[in-house]
Write an enzyme that holds these catalytic residues in place. Structure first.
Site, PDB file in Angstrom:
ATOM      1  N   LYS A   1       0.336   4.105  -0.360  1.00  0.00           N
ATOM      2  CA  LYS A   1      -0.630   6.120   0.127  1.00  0.00           C
ATOM      3  C   LYS A   1      -0.326   6.670  -0.659  1.00  0.00           C
ATOM      4  O   LYS A   1      -0.068   6.526  -1.530  1.00  0.00           O
ATOM      5  CB  LYS A   1      -0.359   5.532   1.662  1.00  0.00           C
ATOM      6  CG  LYS A   1      -0.143   4.295   2.837  1.00  0.00           C
ATOM      7  CD  LYS A   1      -0.626   4.719   3.773  1.00  0.00           C
ATOM      8  CE  LYS A   1       0.335   3.744   4.220  1.00  0.00           C
ATOM      9  NZ  LYS A   1       0.107   3.647   6.324  1.00  0.00           N
TER      10      LYS A   1
ATOM     11  N   ASN B   1       1.024  -1.422  -0.239  1.00  0.00           N
ATOM     12  CA  ASN B   1       0.188   0.176   0.152  1.00  0.00           C
ATOM     13  C   ASN B   1       0.922   1.015   0.073  1.00  0.00           C
ATOM     14  O   ASN B   1       1.236   2.095   1.180  1.00  0.00           O
ATOM     15  CB  ASN B   1      -0.887  -0.054   1.445  1.00  0.00           C
ATOM     16  CG  ASN B   1      -1.694   1.017   1.357  1.00  0.00           C
ATOM     17  OD1 ASN B   1      -2.118   2.028   0.683  1.00  0.00           O
ATOM     18  ND2 ASN B   1      -2.965   1.122   2.218  1.00  0.00           N
TER      19      ASN B   1
ATOM     20  N   GLY C   1       2.303   2.076  11.037  1.00  0.00           N
ATOM     21  CA  GLY C   1       3.089   3.320  10.676  1.00  0.00           C
ATOM     22  C   GLY C   1       3.469   4.132  12.066  1.00  0.00           C
ATOM     23  O   GLY C   1       4.242   5.102  12.186  1.00  0.00           O
TER      24      GLY C   1
ATOM     25  N   GLU D   1      -6.829   4.766   8.151  1.00  0.00           N
ATOM     26  CA  GLU D   1      -7.398   6.067   8.083  1.00  0.00           C
ATOM     27  C   GLU D   1      -8.085   6.056   7.151  1.00  0.00           C
ATOM     28  O   GLU D   1      -7.840   7.367   7.048  1.00  0.00           O
ATOM     29  CB  GLU D   1      -5.750   6.482   6.660  1.00  0.00           C
ATOM     30  CG  GLU D   1      -4.383   5.949   7.509  1.00  0.00           C
ATOM     31  CD  GLU D   1      -2.981   5.644   7.243  1.00  0.00           C
ATOM     32  OE1 GLU D   1      -2.885   5.468   5.402  1.00  0.00           O
ATOM     33  OE2 GLU D   1      -2.287   4.691   7.569  1.00  0.00           O
TER      34      GLU D   1
ATOM     35  N   SER E   1       3.358  -2.444  10.619  1.00  0.00           N
ATOM     36  CA  SER E   1       4.993  -2.334  10.544  1.00  0.00           C
ATOM     37  C   SER E   1       5.101  -3.320  10.220  1.00  0.00           C
ATOM     38  O   SER E   1       6.107  -3.772  11.117  1.00  0.00           O
ATOM     39  CB  SER E   1       5.315  -1.332  12.261  1.00  0.00           C
ATOM     40  OG  SER E   1       4.905  -0.001  11.808  1.00  0.00           O
TER      41      SER E   1
ATOM     42  N   HIS F   1      -9.404   1.011   4.990  1.00  0.00           N
ATOM     43  CA  HIS F   1      -8.022   1.281   5.411  1.00  0.00           C
ATOM     44  C   HIS F   1      -8.655   1.884   6.810  1.00  0.00           C
ATOM     45  O   HIS F   1      -9.218   2.944   7.146  1.00  0.00           O
ATOM     46  CB  HIS F   1      -7.324   1.584   5.093  1.00  0.00           C
ATOM     47  CG  HIS F   1      -6.133   1.590   5.622  1.00  0.00           C
ATOM     48  ND1 HIS F   1      -5.555   2.926   6.225  1.00  0.00           N
ATOM     49  CD2 HIS F   1      -5.098   0.524   5.114  1.00  0.00           C
ATOM     50  CE1 HIS F   1      -4.699   2.381   6.580  1.00  0.00           C
ATOM     51  NE2 HIS F   1      -3.874   1.537   5.585  1.00  0.00           N
TER      52      HIS F   1
ATOM     53  N   GLU G   1      -5.253  -5.677  10.729  1.00  0.00           N
ATOM     54  CA  GLU G   1      -4.025  -4.295  10.834  1.00  0.00           C
ATOM     55  C   GLU G   1      -4.491  -3.430  11.950  1.00  0.00           C
ATOM     56  O   GLU G   1      -5.001  -2.768  12.182  1.00  0.00           O
ATOM     57  CB  GLU G   1      -4.456  -3.327  10.002  1.00  0.00           C
ATOM     58  CG  GLU G   1      -4.114  -3.780   8.089  1.00  0.00           C
ATOM     59  CD  GLU G   1      -3.638  -2.949   7.110  1.00  0.00           C
ATOM     60  OE1 GLU G   1      -2.440  -3.311   6.399  1.00  0.00           O
ATOM     61  OE2 GLU G   1      -4.109  -1.782   7.517  1.00  0.00           O
TER      62      GLU G   1
HETATM   63  C1  PEP Z   1      -0.818  -0.094   6.068  1.00  0.00           C
HETATM   64  O1  PEP Z   1      -0.837   1.611   6.361  1.00  0.00           O
HETATM   65  O2  PEP Z   1      -1.551  -0.758   5.945  1.00  0.00           O
HETATM   66  C2  PEP Z   1       0.173  -0.213   6.791  1.00  0.00           C
HETATM   67  C3  PEP Z   1       0.099  -1.703   7.439  1.00  0.00           C
HETATM   68  O3  PEP Z   1       1.357   0.275   6.999  1.00  0.00           O
HETATM   69  P1  PEP Z   1       2.395   0.574   7.620  1.00  0.00           P
HETATM   70  O4  PEP Z   1       3.047  -1.285   7.135  1.00  0.00           O
HETATM   71  O5  PEP Z   1       4.082   1.220   7.679  1.00  0.00           O
HETATM   72  O6  PEP Z   1       2.839   0.206   9.653  1.00  0.00           O
END
Ligand code: PEP
Length: 264
Positions: A11, A9, A183, A107, A223, A105, A177
């Site tokens: 973003k 992803n 992040g 976000e 992460s 997601h 997630e």
């Molecule tokens: C994500 O945004 O789906 C995600 C898992 O981000 P990160 O790997 O940066 O934590």
């Protein structure tokens, strides 16, 4: 056997030149590894790249002949078409050659106030237009601290995704997630990931049937990086990852892909 998937992803990151450089480095690595894996009877997991909308067609064109590498959108609108300035319909995403779309997601849930009802409508649009929804669920830290994380995830899935019948659900992918891990550099421990993935699988078995539960791919996101991917993926119910930050670094992203190959 369930599909093993590593999804990236991107973003709202990368200029066009950076995106092109990332993709060409990734392509070289895939080309280099494919044959040697084949000679050992192994193959790469399915790779799905989620660039920002303006780059989708470019990435589709680059990987058009690559079996096992597909492209998706990070979002779609919940209506078929109409006066929704600045929005993108699932049908449009499909017609430019993408095959997946991320829905729910964290976000988008938090920054764009997307609720369960809206997300259910988006998953409908995805399915209607032949896109695979990658449906994200996950708790915020206070939910976990208050031991509400299972209930929160169950609610998100029941309201956003489980309106589908079993044949429709078989087309979806779930990404767990934990919001506190996205992040932040804080990753769920392999034990925490396995516990939630097993819970989600049981939820599918209880709400539908065991056969479907055994078939569905459940990805971990939060992460995940080149160092921790192998441990996370070694869990029996973790079928791959949805990768944010580390998907912007081709060497790291490729390490994560390889970590899933080694899961066996
Ligand atoms: C994500 O945004 O789906 C995600 C898992 O981000 P990160 O790997 O940066 O934590």
């Amino acid at each position: 056997m369930r599909k093993k998937i590593v999804a990236g992803n991107w973003k709202m990151n990368l200029g066009l030149e950076e995106a092109k450089a990332l993709v060409s480095e990734l392509k070289v690595k895939i080309d280099h590894q494919k044959d040697s894996l084949q000679s050992h009877g192994q193959k790469l997991p399915e790779v799905v790249l989620f660039p920002a909308f303006p780059y989708i067609t470019r990435v589709v064109d680059i990987f058009t002949t690559y079996e096992g590498v597909s492209v998706g959108a990070q979002n779609c609108h919940h209506e078929e078409e109409g006066a929704f300035t600045g929005e993108v319909a699932a049908r449009m995403i499909k017609t430019v050659g993408a095959s997946h779309v991320i829905i729910g997601h964290s976000e988008r849930r938090s920054q764009f106030r997307e609720d369960d009802q809206l997300l259910a409508a988006k998953t409908k649009q995805a399915l209607k237009n032949g896109l695979t929804p990658v449906f994200c669920c996950g708790e915020v830290l206070p939910d976990r601290e208050n031991n509400q994380h299972f209930q929160v995830v169950a609610d998100q899935l029941q309201k956003g995704l489980f309106w589908m019948d079993d044949q429709q659900l078989a087309h979806a992918v779930i990404a767990y997630e934990p919001v506190w891990a996205i992040g932040t550099g804080k990753t769920a421990s392999p034990g925490q990931a396995q516990e939630m993935h097993a819970y989600i699988r049981k939820l599918i078995a209880d709400s539908y049937n065991q056969e479907l539960a055994d078939k569905m791919s459940i990805l971990y996101g939060g992460s995940c990086n080149a160092k921790n991917a192998a441990d996370l993926f070694s869990n029996p119910d973790v079928d791959g990852g949805l990768i944010g930050g580390a998907s912007l670094k081709p060497a790291d992203f490729f390490e994560i892909i390889l970590a899933l190959v080694n899961k066996g």
